[in-house]
Structures are given as C-alpha cells and as structure tokens.
Write a protein that holds these residues in place. Structure first.
Motif, mmCIF file in Angstrom:
data_model
loop_
_atom_site.group_PDB
_atom_site.id
_atom_site.type_symbol
_atom_site.label_atom_id
_atom_site.label_comp_id
_atom_site.label_asym_id
_atom_site.label_seq_id
_atom_site.Cartn_x
_atom_site.Cartn_y
_atom_site.Cartn_z
ATOM 1 N N LYS A 79 0.839 -1.190 0.000
ATOM 2 C CA LYS A 79 0.000 0.000 0.000
ATOM 3 C C LYS A 79 0.879 1.247 0.000
ATOM 4 O O LYS A 79 0.627 2.203 -0.723
ATOM 5 N N GLU A 80 1.955 1.215 0.794
ATOM 6 C CA GLU A 80 2.880 2.333 0.858
ATOM 7 C C GLU A 80 3.515 2.576 -0.509
ATOM 8 O O GLU A 80 3.608 3.708 -0.967
ATOM 9 N N GLU A 81 3.915 1.520 -1.195
ATOM 10 C CA GLU A 81 4.504 1.665 -2.519
ATOM 11 C C GLU A 81 3.502 2.261 -3.496
ATOM 12 O O GLU A 81 3.858 3.092 -4.318
ATOM 13 N N ARG A 82 2.237 1.841 -3.422
ATOM 14 C CA ARG A 82 1.214 2.414 -4.298
ATOM 15 C C ARG A 82 1.065 3.903 -4.013
ATOM 16 O O ARG A 82 0.939 4.706 -4.924
ATOM 17 N N ASN A 83 1.092 4.290 -2.725
ATOM 18 C CA ASN A 83 0.976 5.698 -2.368
ATOM 19 C C ASN A 83 2.164 6.497 -2.880
ATOM 20 O O ASN A 83 2.015 7.610 -3.356
ATOM 21 N N VAL A 84 3.368 5.936 -2.794
ATOM 22 C CA VAL A 84 4.557 6.604 -3.302
ATOM 23 C C VAL A 84 4.414 6.819 -4.797
ATOM 24 O O VAL A 84 4.645 7.905 -5.315
ATOM 25 N N ASN A 85 4.002 5.780 -5.521
ATOM 26 C CA ASN A 85 3.853 5.894 -6.963
ATOM 27 C C ASN A 85 2.772 6.903 -7.310
ATOM 28 O O ASN A 85 2.928 7.680 -8.240
ATOM 29 N N ALA A 86 1.673 6.908 -6.582
ATOM 30 C CA ALA A 86 0.600 7.868 -6.846
ATOM 31 C C ALA A 86 1.083 9.284 -6.572
ATOM 32 O O ALA A 86 0.801 10.203 -7.333
ATOM 33 N N ASP A 87 1.839 9.471 -5.484
ATOM 34 C CA ASP A 87 2.322 10.797 -5.134
ATOM 35 C C ASP A 87 3.243 11.365 -6.202
ATOM 36 O O ASP A 87 3.269 12.565 -6.429
ATOM 37 N N THR A 88 4.042 10.524 -6.848
ATOM 38 C CA THR A 88 5.026 11.027 -7.791
ATOM 39 C C THR A 88 4.588 10.923 -9.235
ATOM 40 O O THR A 88 5.302 11.360 -10.113
ATOM 41 N N SER A 89 3.411 10.360 -9.515
ATOM 42 C CA SER A 89 2.988 10.250 -10.908
ATOM 43 C C SER A 89 1.676 10.966 -11.169
ATOM 44 O O SER A 89 1.061 10.774 -12.186
ATOM 45 N N HIS B 3 13.787 5.594 0.336
ATOM 46 C CA HIS B 3 14.472 5.036 -0.828
ATOM 47 C C HIS B 3 15.476 6.051 -1.350
ATOM 48 O O HIS B 3 15.206 7.265 -1.329
ATOM 49 N N ALA B 4 16.623 5.566 -1.806
ATOM 50 C CA ALA B 4 17.601 6.457 -2.420
ATOM 51 C C ALA B 4 16.907 7.230 -3.526
ATOM 52 O O ALA B 4 16.210 6.647 -4.351
ATOM 53 N N GLY B 5 17.073 8.543 -3.506
ATOM 54 C CA GLY B 5 16.444 9.400 -4.504
ATOM 55 C C GLY B 5 15.188 10.091 -4.007
ATOM 56 O O GLY B 5 14.648 10.949 -4.705
ATOM 57 N N LEU C 7 17.274 15.368 0.650
ATOM 58 C CA LEU C 7 17.506 14.480 -0.483
ATOM 59 C C LEU C 7 18.228 13.258 0.066
ATOM 60 O O LEU C 7 19.344 13.367 0.583
ATOM 61 N N PHE C 8 17.581 12.104 -0.020
ATOM 62 C CA PHE C 8 18.154 10.865 0.499
ATOM 63 C C PHE C 8 18.944 10.169 -0.603
ATOM 64 O O PHE C 8 18.468 10.047 -1.729
ATOM 65 N N TYR C 9 20.152 9.718 -0.258
ATOM 66 C CA TYR C 9 20.967 9.020 -1.254
ATOM 67 C C TYR C 9 21.229 7.561 -0.892
ATOM 68 O O TYR C 9 21.911 6.845 -1.612
ATOM 69 N N LYS C 10 20.642 7.108 0.196
ATOM 70 C CA LYS C 10 20.677 5.689 0.573
ATOM 71 C C LYS C 10 19.293 5.282 1.047
ATOM 72 O O LYS C 10 18.538 6.106 1.561
ATOM 73 N N SER C 11 18.974 3.997 0.914
ATOM 74 C CA SER C 11 17.688 3.465 1.371
ATOM 75 C C SER C 11 17.830 2.904 2.776
ATOM 76 O O SER C 11 18.865 2.330 3.114
ATOM 77 N N PHE C 12 16.770 3.058 3.591
ATOM 78 C CA PHE C 12 16.783 2.546 4.959
ATOM 79 C C PHE C 12 15.388 2.665 5.559
ATOM 80 O O PHE C 12 14.588 3.480 5.112
ATOM 81 N N ALA D 188 18.298 6.601 -9.394
ATOM 82 C CA ALA D 188 19.217 7.133 -8.382
ATOM 83 C C ALA D 188 20.597 6.484 -8.428
ATOM 84 O O ALA D 188 21.417 6.747 -7.558
ATOM 85 N N SER D 189 20.868 5.667 -9.435
ATOM 86 C CA SER D 189 22.206 5.060 -9.506
ATOM 87 C C SER D 189 23.236 6.173 -9.712
ATOM 88 O O SER D 189 23.052 7.078 -10.524
ATOM 89 N N GLY D 190 24.267 6.134 -8.926
ATOM 90 C CA GLY D 190 25.312 7.150 -8.973
ATOM 91 C C GLY D 190 25.041 8.355 -8.095
ATOM 92 O O GLY D 190 25.883 9.254 -8.001
ATOM 93 N N LEU D 191 23.894 8.397 -7.437
ATOM 94 C CA LEU D 191 23.545 9.550 -6.603
ATOM 95 C C LEU D 191 24.485 9.670 -5.402
ATOM 96 O O LEU D 191 24.992 10.755 -5.124
ATOM 97 N N ALA D 192 24.755 8.572 -4.708
ATOM 98 C CA ALA D 192 25.627 8.616 -3.521
ATOM 99 C C ALA D 192 27.020 9.123 -3.897
ATOM 100 O O ALA D 192 27.610 9.938 -3.180
ATOM 101 N N LYS D 193 27.523 8.677 -5.019
ATOM 102 C CA LYS D 193 28.845 9.123 -5.469
ATOM 103 C C LYS D 193 28.808 10.607 -5.840
ATOM 104 O O LYS D 193 29.722 11.355 -5.522
ATOM 105 N N ALA D 194 27.741 11.038 -6.495
ATOM 106 C CA ALA D 194 27.622 12.439 -6.919
ATOM 107 C C ALA D 194 27.566 13.399 -5.739
ATOM 108 O O ALA D 194 28.180 14.469 -5.780
ATOM 109 N N VAL D 195 26.837 13.040 -4.671
ATOM 110 C CA VAL D 195 26.708 13.954 -3.532
ATOM 111 C C VAL D 195 27.931 13.928 -2.632
ATOM 112 O O VAL D 195 28.189 14.889 -1.910
ATOM 113 N N GLY D 196 28.688 12.837 -2.642
ATOM 114 C CA GLY D 196 29.907 12.769 -1.847
ATOM 115 C C GLY D 196 29.665 12.733 -0.353
ATOM 116 O O GLY D 196 28.546 12.510 0.108
#
Length: 161
Positions: A33-43, A108-110, A122-127, A142-150
C-alpha cells in the motif's frame, strides 16, 4: 467498581490478542500500500525536476500536493546541502512550506522530502525510518547519486523541466 473491571479486563485481553495476531503478511500489505501511495504521489502530474550535482544530472518526478507547489515556486534554486547521518543531504529554507507529513516506513535512495516544515532532504541511501516527512518527489534513476553527492556539503541545483 468491580463490575467495570469485569468488563474492562476482557476487552484489554481481546485487544492484546488482536495485536499479537498481526502476521508478516500484514506488513507486506502495508508495504505494498505504501509503494502504491509513493507511486501515486510522484505520478499524479506534479511535473518533473532536473537536479544537477557537479557534472551529473538526475531527473525526478514530482508529486502533486501543496508542498510541491510551494517548492516549485522557488525554482530554479541552488542550495548548499549539508551531510546528515551518511544517508541524506539537507537544506533549511528561511520560511516554512505547507506540509502533510506521514511516515513512509522506508526511505528510498532518490527520495526528495520535507522534514518538519522547512527542511529539504535528499536521500541518497535506502533505509527504514520512524520519522515522518512530506513527500515532494523521487529521482527516477538514483544510480550514482551517492557518489555524486559525496561525503560532505554539496551544491545542488534544482530546476523545473
């Protein structure tokens, strides 16, 4: 007094029994349900965001809520974001944004969110998290995001597409 205790005690036992019966399946339902809400929020038509970090560019889908509208009104913007906890970058706005915070359960990262009413994160790791945020959007890849933000402070430019 004894009669009220006789009624209250079985109700407490019943409530404890219901709480103890929660299964792993229940948490999967919540997570889905949380994933559906995330997708709805961003789409749901909030638009897209270009996020530039050094020479790297990320695209983000924005949600559709009052916080997103207030955030978009500040575009384009460049922010020096501070490091926090080895998983996020944050920037404190000088004024509050409208919020509707909830606990996402998992970051989630990103993810791009507001903590409190004036902290852009802005989160660059998931937890997993116990904190509540107002979702603005999410970086699509978000691939490469952690490296980009340093590891330290980083300058990030946000602009509407």
């Amino acid at each position: 007094m004894k009669q009220s205790m006789l009624v209250l005690f079985p109700l407490v036992i019943l409530l404890i029994g219901f709480m103890a019966c929660k299964t792993a399946n229940d948490s999967n339902i919540t997570q889905n349900k949380e994933e559906r809400n995330v997708n709805a929020d961003t789409s749901s038509g909030g638009g897209r965001l270009k996020i530039s970090i050094g020479s790297k560019t990320f695209k983000a889908a924005l949600g559709s809520n009052q916080a997103v509208a207030a955030f978009k009104a500040r575009m384009p913007m460049t922010a020096v974001m501070s490091e926090l906890n080895g998983n996020e970058k944050l920037f404190n706005f000088s004024s509050k944004l409208p919020t509707n915070a909830s606990n996402p359960g998992t970051i989630h990262a990103g993810d791009l969110m507001i903590y409190g009413s004036s902290t852009l994160v802005l989160f660059y790791k998931s937890f997993p998290t116990q904190y509540s945020y107002t979702r603005l959007g999410r970086i699509e890849d978000a691939s490469g995001l952690a490296k980009a933000v340093g590891a330290g402070n980083v300058t990030i430019t946000f602009e509407l597409e």
